[in-house]
Scaffold this motif. Sequence first.
Motif: not given
Ligand code: SAM
Length: 334
Positions: A37, A76-79, A105-106, A129, A170, A200, A202
């Motif tokens: 996602y 946060t990031g990325g990772e 957030s990792t 996550s 998610v 989402m 996106v």
């Molecule tokens: N890599 C880290 C992680 O996964 O926690 C931090 C960055 S990640 C972009 C932050 C959060 O965004 C994560 O909990 C991830 O599950 C969520 N995320 C990313 N894309 C998403 C989407 N399309 N819909 C819902 N949540 C999303």
Amino acid sequence: MSDTPDAEPITLRDQFGRGIEYLRISVTDRCNFRCVYCMPLEGLPWLPKQDILRYEEIVEVVRQLAPLGLRRLRLTGGEPTIRPQLASLVSMLRAVPGIEDIALSTNGVKLTELAGPLAQAGLDRVNISADSLQPDRVLSIARRDLGFDLIAAAQAATSAGLAPIKINVVVMRGINDDEVRDFAALTLDHPWHVRFIELMPVGDLRELTWDHVVPTHEILARIAELGVLSDDAGPSRGNGPARYYRLPSAAGTIGVITPMTHTYCESCNRVRLTADGRLRTCLFGDHEVSLREAVRSGAPLEPLFRKALAEKPLRHELLQMQVGGLRALSQVGG
Ligand code: SAM
Ligand code: SF4
């Protein structure tokens, strides 16, 4: 809003009067996972190294925002854990007066190794996550075989004293929605806060469509098969947009985050700093001002903060947008 008696008042307000006290800092746009996602399998066009803010430059942004009311940070990031010496950034941020809370957030892959050093450097808490408890599924969702083990990661964070521990799931129809009850059941014995996030649509998602979105009322109905859910205040720190519930006698709570069926824009208190130094005032759309040149030339940042906030939109238009019309969360510090 801060309730520390001697904290500076929030003077950074957007055009609608919303005080800004929370900054999400993306330390890298890269990742060791390729979640279905979030990122295409082949990766994304990564930012050039020279465009990425150095740790000292990130700290300078925070140092100039703190007297205006900034209180809480999230890396946060990325990772974020793949950027070398992340603990040194945490200790520099910890030393900035006014900052009360630093979270991470990792995806959790490196937590067994890093939870201790990060906590020692001053990290307060962590969101992990995790979209499956089944190893073969982790592999098919994250599309990298890195031996991720949620329970080991959460236990490492607990042992390091990081608290509260939040686990973000998610939920995707037909992919992991049959594990909602298993994730919820983790809260029976562990003081963890398991939060279910609506998918989402996106970025340039090819595999996922709106049909994969599982609305929150459906998620809660499945969890209610485990017992009657009562409303709960949730963890003491950093509740943000989640609503919380608790199963009978459970040690932890269940949260839901509903970007698709509700928005939280009215109470939005956050802005984002991208890895290349753009201050984004909304997760969606292109409301952003670059701080990089100013921070590198030693210019004051406050006029740029105020310019960005003057343009912070009242609400985002996610529901009106089409799949593919938005950038991946990894590129905007999701
Ligand atoms: N890599 C880290 C992680 O996964 O926690 C931090 C960055 S990640 C972009 C932050 C959060 O965004 C994560 O909990 C991830 O599950 C969520 N995320 C990313 N894309 C998403 C989407 N399309 N819909 C819902 N949540 C999303
Ligand atoms: Fe990486 Fe996090 Fe995006 Fe997954 S959600 S690909 S772990 S940045």
